[in-house]
Design a protein around this motif. Structure first.
Motif, PDB file in Angstrom:
ATOM      1  N   ASP A 239     -83.589 -28.160 -38.827  1.00  0.00           N
ATOM      2  CA  ASP A 239     -84.063 -28.505 -37.601  1.00  0.00           C
ATOM      3  C   ASP A 239     -85.492 -29.282 -37.804  1.00  0.00           C
ATOM      4  OD1 ASP A 239     -82.172 -28.730 -35.543  1.00  0.00           O
ATOM      5  OD2 ASP A 239     -82.585 -26.619 -34.941  1.00  0.00           O
TER       6      ASP A 239
ATOM      7  N   GLY B 273     -71.951 -26.579 -30.804  1.00  0.00           N
ATOM      8  CA  GLY B 273     -72.400 -26.522 -32.179  1.00  0.00           C
ATOM      9  C   GLY B 273     -73.416 -25.422 -32.338  1.00  0.00           C
ATOM     10  N   LEU B 274     -74.284 -25.272 -31.406  1.00  0.00           N
ATOM     11  CA  LEU B 274     -75.297 -24.141 -31.257  1.00  0.00           C
ATOM     12  C   LEU B 274     -74.859 -22.797 -31.393  1.00  0.00           C
ATOM     13  CD1 LEU B 274     -78.123 -25.057 -28.770  1.00  0.00           C
ATOM     14  CD2 LEU B 274     -78.168 -25.391 -31.308  1.00  0.00           C
ATOM     15  N   ALA B 275     -73.401 -22.706 -30.688  1.00  0.00           N
ATOM     16  CA  ALA B 275     -72.948 -21.192 -30.831  1.00  0.00           C
ATOM     17  C   ALA B 275     -72.524 -20.914 -32.087  1.00  0.00           C
ATOM     18  CB  ALA B 275     -72.025 -21.025 -29.675  1.00  0.00           C
ATOM     19  N   LEU B 276     -72.094 -21.819 -32.794  1.00  0.00           N
ATOM     20  CA  LEU B 276     -71.546 -21.642 -34.172  1.00  0.00           C
ATOM     21  C   LEU B 276     -72.644 -21.395 -35.303  1.00  0.00           C
ATOM     22  CD1 LEU B 276     -68.938 -24.456 -34.249  1.00  0.00           C
ATOM     23  CD2 LEU B 276     -68.627 -21.993 -34.287  1.00  0.00           C
ATOM     24  N   GLY B 277     -74.040 -21.368 -34.978  1.00  0.00           N
ATOM     25  CA  GLY B 277     -74.922 -21.037 -35.648  1.00  0.00           C
ATOM     26  C   GLY B 277     -75.511 -22.538 -36.462  1.00  0.00           C
ATOM     27  N   LEU B 278     -75.066 -23.641 -36.003  1.00  0.00           N
ATOM     28  CA  LEU B 278     -75.576 -24.726 -36.568  1.00  0.00           C
ATOM     29  C   LEU B 278     -76.683 -25.129 -36.092  1.00  0.00           C
ATOM     30  CD1 LEU B 278     -72.075 -26.680 -36.098  1.00  0.00           C
ATOM     31  CD2 LEU B 278     -72.933 -25.661 -38.186  1.00  0.00           C
ATOM     32  N   SER B 279     -77.449 -25.966 -37.068  1.00  0.00           N
ATOM     33  CA  SER B 279     -78.780 -26.435 -36.490  1.00  0.00           C
ATOM     34  C   SER B 279     -78.566 -27.666 -35.432  1.00  0.00           C
ATOM     35  CB  SER B 279     -79.691 -26.743 -37.681  1.00  0.00           C
ATOM     36  OG  SER B 279     -78.935 -28.067 -38.243  1.00  0.00           O
ATOM     37  N   ALA B 280     -79.642 -27.640 -34.573  1.00  0.00           N
ATOM     38  CA  ALA B 280     -79.271 -28.726 -33.629  1.00  0.00           C
ATOM     39  C   ALA B 280     -79.293 -30.053 -34.330  1.00  0.00           C
ATOM     40  CB  ALA B 280     -80.488 -28.967 -32.743  1.00  0.00           C
TER      41      ALA B 280
ATOM     42  N   ARG C 242     -77.761 -30.888 -37.493  1.00  0.00           N
ATOM     43  CA  ARG C 242     -76.525 -30.550 -38.076  1.00  0.00           C
ATOM     44  C   ARG C 242     -75.440 -31.000 -36.884  1.00  0.00           C
ATOM     45  NH1 ARG C 242     -73.674 -30.562 -43.010  1.00  0.00           N
ATOM     46  NH2 ARG C 242     -75.678 -29.252 -43.770  1.00  0.00           N
ATOM     47  N   THR C 243     -75.800 -30.470 -35.750  1.00  0.00           N
ATOM     48  CA  THR C 243     -74.746 -30.601 -34.664  1.00  0.00           C
ATOM     49  C   THR C 243     -74.930 -32.279 -34.075  1.00  0.00           C
ATOM     50  OG1 THR C 243     -75.386 -28.622 -33.774  1.00  0.00           O
ATOM     51  CG2 THR C 243     -74.206 -29.898 -32.051  1.00  0.00           C
TER      52      THR C 243
ATOM     53  N   TYR D 108     -79.921 -18.879 -36.099  1.00  0.00           N
ATOM     54  CA  TYR D 108     -78.596 -19.739 -36.560  1.00  0.00           C
ATOM     55  C   TYR D 108     -77.662 -18.394 -37.232  1.00  0.00           C
ATOM     56  CZ  TYR D 108     -81.927 -23.451 -36.265  1.00  0.00           C
ATOM     57  OH  TYR D 108     -83.034 -24.216 -35.899  1.00  0.00           O
TER      58      TYR D 108
ATOM     59  N   ARG E  21     -76.274 -16.457 -34.236  1.00  0.00           N
ATOM     60  CA  ARG E  21     -75.468 -17.030 -33.614  1.00  0.00           C
ATOM     61  C   ARG E  21     -74.175 -17.235 -34.353  1.00  0.00           C
ATOM     62  NH1 ARG E  21     -79.374 -21.593 -31.738  1.00  0.00           N
ATOM     63  NH2 ARG E  21     -80.250 -20.640 -30.005  1.00  0.00           N
TER      64      ARG E  21
END
Lengths: 306, 297, 264
Positions: A18, B167-174, B176-177, C94, C97
């Motif tokens: 990020d 995407g966020l809820a899966l713990g992915l970075s923004a 990566r999403t 991250y 979540r």
């Protein structure tokens, strides 16, 4: 169990991703910002040299009509009067907008109010094609079709404000139309329904309710078109006649700011007065484009308030 | 006049105006094609241009236009995607974002001749690039960036926020999403925007006259070394494009068959741009269908 | 609707281990406060339902638990998970979540194949082995009771599935990263009764392995599914108790009125 705790407490690949993403994309917009600032700076610094280095008076620049940067007049002053070009630029712009507006409104009304399905399906590609035609092609058609026709009707060379206006009218038509369509589509549906339910005819609804409610955005549509017309260079240059003379009618050769710039900047030497004078014309174009921009914002804000 | 009658008349008037616009387009297209297509020949497309004699072709101009287009897209596409992602995904609603948006708006409303002159000042003169493909590609990038950025931003904004949440809820970075989910989902819109902007770049001349220049030196199409001065790939050589060529032969008036050359060249320009528009629709629709799974057997 | 004393509440201590708890959690949207001092312990391996009228803040509360509100709201107070306050700037969101999976109101599968939907997050964390990925896909689809329906079409676009299948895919997707807790925000509100029933059966089976917190506006659903229920009203946590108690013999008048349909 301790592994989850550690995971929660430490930065991971995602954290770094990020940061990376933000930095990369921020750099991209920063490039655009730097670019805009340097355009403003470079054009402005060149453009004011005429007044600061060559000591031409700003007043004579905007009030005199003789443009002859290479020569001195009887008083030993260089002849740098841009009035004729400014008058021509504004005239073609305003005339083109006046002609284009009813056509654009008609098309927009047809696409949104009269035949939303069929109309939009046919007219959308028409508009897109008009946008797609390059400006030199418009200039070429102007030169080979419009100019001879005007010559045939009015005599003379056929070049001048009329030819420029006709070419610009078609060029800005798609811009004004697209934005007008957006303006009308943005109106809430209940305006239309309420008016029709009160027994108003479609035209009364359009005329008394819709056009009135959409006025600020329609106005910005026209100004967008004018900004485009004012800055258009090649198509106008090809049909305007390129003589820096005060226009005496719609069919006498004259010159716009852009046409003078495109034809002359290659013929002058960097840093000389004739060259600086041309950069001053570019500065006028730049300032006008900023003014158009401000006007659009201003009207947009007013429209939101009411 | 009664309201009903007025309504009928007004509708008729509107229809007449609309018909005029359609006729204008048909007239333009038919004029360009009727004037131009008879001049199109293999010879015209494959021979070099002539300055003072009749019978010149447009091969170098055609290649230059395409080469400039490719270079311009190579520079402007990553920048535009990055800016659009920043504005649509990362930017918070503050004064800085407002300022950046204003900058983009200002850039998009600048006349292309002003953008071209800036390129001339900075790259041709200041950085000593001379009239060159590189200067031209950079000027075209400036001209192309704001519109491309806006169309990509539009394509991104059309993707539902529920996808970002997923995407966020899966713990992915923004990031990566965005890369893995949002950009691919926005691909049909992005591709359409890119191809339409390619059409504009292809037809642009005002920004190029003083950057890529107005001459098409003889180049060697078999020399693949971009550093060699007569190579067709050399980015530091001047390169007149098709659109600039049309402008030049009409303005300078030293080429005897200027009208037929411009007619032919205009037809080529229009055909290529029509092709771009057509492709944009086709590819956009194809990608959309492929992604939503409607075309899967 | 009557006015209630919003500061009064009745909150029990659930028996057994605690999976997640909040202490004096407050949520603000700008100046507007949406959640007031929510203190609650969520029991492990149980289904806890969050109920309340629209605007009660139940979704806001749920979305604060896995820090989904980071960008839109200001959240103060503590959220304790694994003896760690995860509502802290230094915490890796991250990871939070990934351990607190979430399923939303509307099914939101990615515009990718079923297989890619499930493996996208796994690949992002660096799992490359084809066998591990395949195993996880099969396992999570089985857990979400979708395996039998899609095992032949794993490479078909997820958007071609029906609404109910898409939602079960979303549950499977959340399970694929192997969370401990599953947060569900009205997961069946956009679905037909048959799909809803399938989801409920799925959740009942999942609770053996996961802690489930579900927001629902459907009181029958809360009563059918959950063993504990929390009632929220205007941003205040009013009552938390075993589900049968809440529905048959609530302590607070506000709860009583909501259950009997006097408002909401």
């Amino acid at each position: 169990m301790t592994s989850i705790k550690q995971e929660l407490r430490h930065a991971s690949k995602a954290t770094r991703e990020d940061v990376f993403g933000k930095v990369i994309t921020y750099c991209c917009v920063a490039v655009i910002a730097v670019l805009v600032i340097s355009i403003l700076y470079f054009i402005a610094s060149r453009g004011i040299a005429t007044f600061t280095v060559n000591h031409v008076s700003l007043w004579s620049f905007i009030s005199q009509t003789s443009w002859n940067p290479g020569l001195l007049d009887a008083h030993g002053q260089p002849q740098i009067g841009a009035l004729a070009m400014m008058v021509t630029s504004f005239t073609v712009t305003i005339l083109a907008a006046i002609i284009a507006t009813p056509f654009a409104l008609a098309v927009a009304l047809y696409m949104t109010e009269i035949a939303p399905n069929r109309g939009a399906r046919i007219l959308q590609p028409v508009i897109e094609l008009l946008v797609g035609i390059p400006s030199v092609v418009y200039g070429f058609i102007g030169l080979t079709v419009v100019v001879p026709y005007i010559r045939h009707l009015f005599g003379g060379t056929g070049m001048g404000i009329l030819a420029g206006t006709l070419v610009l009218f078609v060029m800005i038509l798609p811009t004004v139309t697209t934005l007008s369509v957006d303006a009308l589509n943005a109106l809430p549906g209940y305006l239309r329904d309420a008016s029709l339910a009160l027994g108003a005819t479609r035209w009364q609804t359009i005329h008394k309710v819709l056009l009135r409610a959409a006025t600020p955005r329609l106005l910005t549509a026209v100004i967008f078109g004018m900004a485009r017309a004012f800055g258009e260079a090649l198509a106008v240059q090809m049909v305007i006649g390129n003589a820096v003379l005060m226009p005496h009618g719609l069919v006498t050769p004259t010159a716009t700011l852009t046409s003078q710039l495109t034809t002359q900047i290659g013929n002058t030497v960097m840093g000389t007065l004739p060259n600086n004078a041309l950069w001053s014309l570019a500065l006028v174009l730049l300032v006008m484009s900023l003014i158009f921009n401000l006007l659009i914002r201003f009207i947009g804000k007013r429209g939101q308030l009411s | 006049m009664t309201p009903t009658r007025l309504d009928k008349v007004a509708t008729k008037v509107i229809e007449v105006f609309v018909a005029c616009v359609v006729l204008i387009l048909l007239f333009l297209l038919s004029t360009i094609l009727i004037q131009g297509v008879p001049h199109l020949s293999w010879h015209f497309l494959t021979s070099p241009s002539q300055s003072f004699a009749a019978g010149g072709g447009i091969v170098d101009q055609l290649f230059n236009s395409l080469y400039l287009l490719v270079l311009t897209l190579l520079i402007s596409l990553p920048l535009a995607i990055g800016s659009a992602v920043y504005l649509n995904e990362y930017a918070s609603d503050n004064w800085l974002t407002g300022l950046l948006r204003t900058a983009i708006e200002v850039l998009s409303s600048l006349p292309s001749v002003v953008v071209g002159l800036f390129g001339y000042l900075l790259f041709v003169i200041h950085f000593h690039f001379g009239f060159s493909i590189l200067s031209g590609a950079i000027a075209l990038t400036f001209f192309n960036l704001p519109l491309l950025t806006r169309s990509i931003e539009g394509a991104l904004a059309a993707i539902s926020d529920t996808q970002r949440e997923a995407g966020l809820a899966l713990g992915l970075s923004a990031w990566r999403t965005i890369r893995g989910v949002i950009l691919p989902a926005a691909l049909p819109g992005i591709v359409t925007g890119v191809i339409l902007s390619a059409g504009r770049v292809f037809g642009e001349a005002a920004a190029l006259i003083y950057t890529a220049g107005q001459s098409a030196p003889v180049v060697n199409y078999t020399n693949w070394n971009p550093l060699s001065s007569d190579s067709f790939l050399n980015p530091m050589r001047p390169a007149e494009t098709l659109a600039v060529h049309i402008w030049k032969v009409n303005t300078e008036g030293v080429t005897p068959d200027a009208v037929s050359i411009s007619a032919g060249a205009s037809a080529v320009l229009i055909i290529v741009i029509l092709l771009f528009n057509f492709l944009a629709r086709l590819i956009g629709r194809h990608l959309y269908r492929k992604m939503t799974g409607n075309s899967n057997k | 609707m009557a006015t209630y004393d919003l500061t009064a509440h009745h909150i029990i201590e659930p028996g057994g281990p605690i999976a997640l708890s909040t202490e004096k959690l407050q949520v603000f949207y700008g100046r507007q406060q949406a959640i007031f001092d929510a203190t609650l312990n969520f029991p492990a391996n149980q289904i806890t339902a969050l109920i309340g009228a629209s605007g009660s803040g139940k979704s806001t509360y749920l979305r604060s638990l896995n820090r989904m509100n980071d960008k839109v709201a200001r959240v103060t107070g503590k959220i304790m998970y694994q003896e760690t306050n995860i509502n802290d700037r230094t915490i890796n969101v991250y990871a939070v979540r990934r351990h607190l999976g979430m399923v939303f109101q509307r099914p939101n599968p990615f515009a990718k194949s079923i297989y890619d939907n499930l493996t996208f997050a796994l690949k992002a964390t660096g799992i490359k082995s084809r066998t591990i990925l395949d195993d996880r896909v099969e396992q999570s689809l089985k857990e979400a009771a979708l395996w039998e329906e899609v095992k032949e079409d794993l490479h078909k676009s997820a958007l071609a599935l029906s609404g109910g299948q898409q939602q079960r895919l979303c549950i499977a997707r959340a399970l694929a990263t192997q969370p401990e807790i599953l947060l569900l925000d009205e997961p069946a509100s956009a679905l037909d009764p048959i799909s809803t029933a399938k989801i409920e059966v799925t959740l009942k089976r999942l609770v053996e392995r996961y802690t489930i917190i579900i927001v629902t506006h459907n009181m029958q659903q809360a009563a059918r599914l959950s063993s504990y229920t929390a009632f929220l009203h205007l941003g205040h946590l009013i009552e938390f108790d075993k589900t049968p108690t809440i529905f048959q013999n609530p302590e607070m008048t506000a709860t009583q009125d909501y259950i009997t349909g006097n408002f909401g």
